[in-house]
Design a protein around this motif. Structure first.
Motif, PDB file in Angstrom:
ATOM      1  N   VAL A 179      -2.528   6.474   2.967  1.00  0.00           N
ATOM      2  CA  VAL A 179      -2.645   5.031   2.749  1.00  0.00           C
ATOM      3  C   VAL A 179      -3.970   4.513   3.298  1.00  0.00           C
ATOM      4  O   VAL A 179      -4.687   3.755   2.641  1.00  0.00           O
TER       5      VAL A 179
ATOM      6  N   GLU B 222       0.803   8.251   6.022  1.00  0.00           N
ATOM      7  CA  GLU B 222       0.081   7.085   6.529  1.00  0.00           C
ATOM      8  C   GLU B 222      -1.430   7.296   6.472  1.00  0.00           C
ATOM      9  O   GLU B 222      -2.189   6.355   6.214  1.00  0.00           O
TER      10      GLU B 222
ATOM     11  N   ALA C 201       0.825  -1.207   0.000  1.00  0.00           N
ATOM     12  CA  ALA C 201       0.000   0.000   0.000  1.00  0.00           C
ATOM     13  C   ALA C 201       0.859   1.256   0.000  1.00  0.00           C
ATOM     14  O   ALA C 201       0.546   2.238  -0.669  1.00  0.00           O
ATOM     15  N   GLU C 202       1.957   1.243   0.777  1.00  0.00           N
ATOM     16  CA  GLU C 202       2.861   2.383   0.800  1.00  0.00           C
ATOM     17  C   GLU C 202       3.528   2.571  -0.558  1.00  0.00           C
ATOM     18  O   GLU C 202       3.614   3.682  -1.081  1.00  0.00           O
TER      19      GLU C 202
ATOM     20  N   THR D  10       1.308   4.200  -3.112  1.00  0.00           N
ATOM     21  CA  THR D  10       0.865   5.563  -2.842  1.00  0.00           C
ATOM     22  C   THR D  10       1.841   6.551  -3.468  1.00  0.00           C
ATOM     23  O   THR D  10       3.044   6.478  -3.212  1.00  0.00           O
TER      24      THR D  10
ATOM     25  N   ARG E 128      -4.567   8.373  -2.543  1.00  0.00           N
ATOM     26  CA  ARG E 128      -3.372   7.616  -2.924  1.00  0.00           C
ATOM     27  C   ARG E 128      -2.428   8.453  -3.783  1.00  0.00           C
ATOM     28  O   ARG E 128      -1.306   8.051  -4.044  1.00  0.00           O
TER      29      ARG E 128
END
Length: 304
Positions: free
Chosen positions: A65, A62, A17-18, A21, A72
């Motif tokens: 995310v 964060e 996910a990081e 992004t 994103r």
């Protein structure tokens, strides 16, 4: 106009996910054009957080995310006022990378004289000048941001860009999936106005006869057919364009492997009106035909 730097992305320890992004961090000199950059990023679908304290970069990333969706693609704009909370921008960027993010840092800059004129035109003081002069505040800010500038992925010198030109530049850089490819900007300029400070390659078209000395062409520009045909029809012109098209093509794969995403090729003549404009247009067209994402811009067209 921009100077693209290769920046290490690090191994990263974050989750997919990081990595998925897209984060853009915008900073630079007060008066350099951060607000215009922010609006342009909004135009291409970024969620923009302005005047964010750099100590909150990781928290904001964060949150992006967790929010998912439009968040994103998040841009965080920092100015000198955020240093009241933390002065370690480079450390904050490093922490993002260690958490698995791959932020792109955009630094906007301009000549001191240009910055002074911009502040004077809106009758504003520099946030760091205190009881001193505008020049004193700019000098202090340059010192504070020197390390951040050195670590930036993209440096955009806005000295000779108007609001629309800067907006178009940002939209070209961050306007979609194609931004993962190397993007080439071929910019014409006049040597008498100075070299573009953000050029990766500088080409000199002054070896070609100057249309300025042809009365029927003098008042026209290199974007017009008559001038373009005259310039490109001169001995050596075609070979000149072909050689540099081949050079850019030969380096593209290597630049992409090294993480470079933005390449600026500057073509100069005396005044930036005839020869450099015609050559820049032709070179950009040939690069596009070869499959590259390329566009032509003309820094000094109209200055005479």
């Amino acid at each position: 106009m921009s100077e693209a730097r290769t920046a290490g992305t690090g191994e990263g320890t974050g989750h997919p996910a990081e990595a998925d992004t897209t984060l853009v961090v915008v900073t630079g000199l007060s008066g350099g054009g951060r607000s215009t950059v922010a609006r342009a990023l909004e135009n291409v679908g970024f969620y923009v957080v302005d005047n964010l304290p750099q100590a909150l970069l990781l928290d904001m990333a964060e949150l992006a995310v967790k929010a998912g969706g439009a968040a994103r693609r998040t841009a965080m704009v920092l100015d000198v006022r955020s240093r009241a909370f933390s002065t370690d921008l480079v450390g904050a960027i490093r922490e993002l990378k260690e958490r698995g993010f791959s932020p792109r840092v955009v630094f906007v800059d301009a000549d001191d004289e240009v910055l002074i004129r911009r502040f004077e035109s809106v009758r504003r003081s520099h946030p760091l000048q205190g009881d001193g002069r505008l020049a004193d505040g700019i000098a202090v800010e340059r010192g504070l941001l020197e390390e951040a500038r050195d670590q930036a992925d993209v440096i955009i010198d806005t000295s000779h860009l108007n609001v629309n030109q800067l907006r178009r530049r940002i939209e070209e850089l961050f306007g979609g999936e194609e931004t993962r490819r190397l993007r080439v900007t071929v910019i014409s300029f006049g040597f008498k106005y100075g070299l573009p400070p953000d050029a990766d390659f500088v080409l000199d078209a002054r070896f070609l006869p100057n249309p300025y000395w042809v009365p029927e062409l003098r008042e026209h520009t290199g974007r017009e057919e008559a001038v373009s045909a005259y310039v490109l029809g001169q001995e050596g012109a075609d070979a000149f364009v072909s050689a540099y098209a081949d050079l850019v093509g030969a380096t593209t794969a290597g630049f992409e492997r090294e993480g470079k995403r933005y390449l600026t090729v500057a073509v100069g003549c005396t005044g930036g009106k005839h020869r450099s404009v015609a050559i820049a247009e032709e070179l950009a067209a040939r690069l596009r035909r070869s499959g590259l994402a390329a566009n032509a811009q003309h820094r000094d067209l109209g200055r005479e």
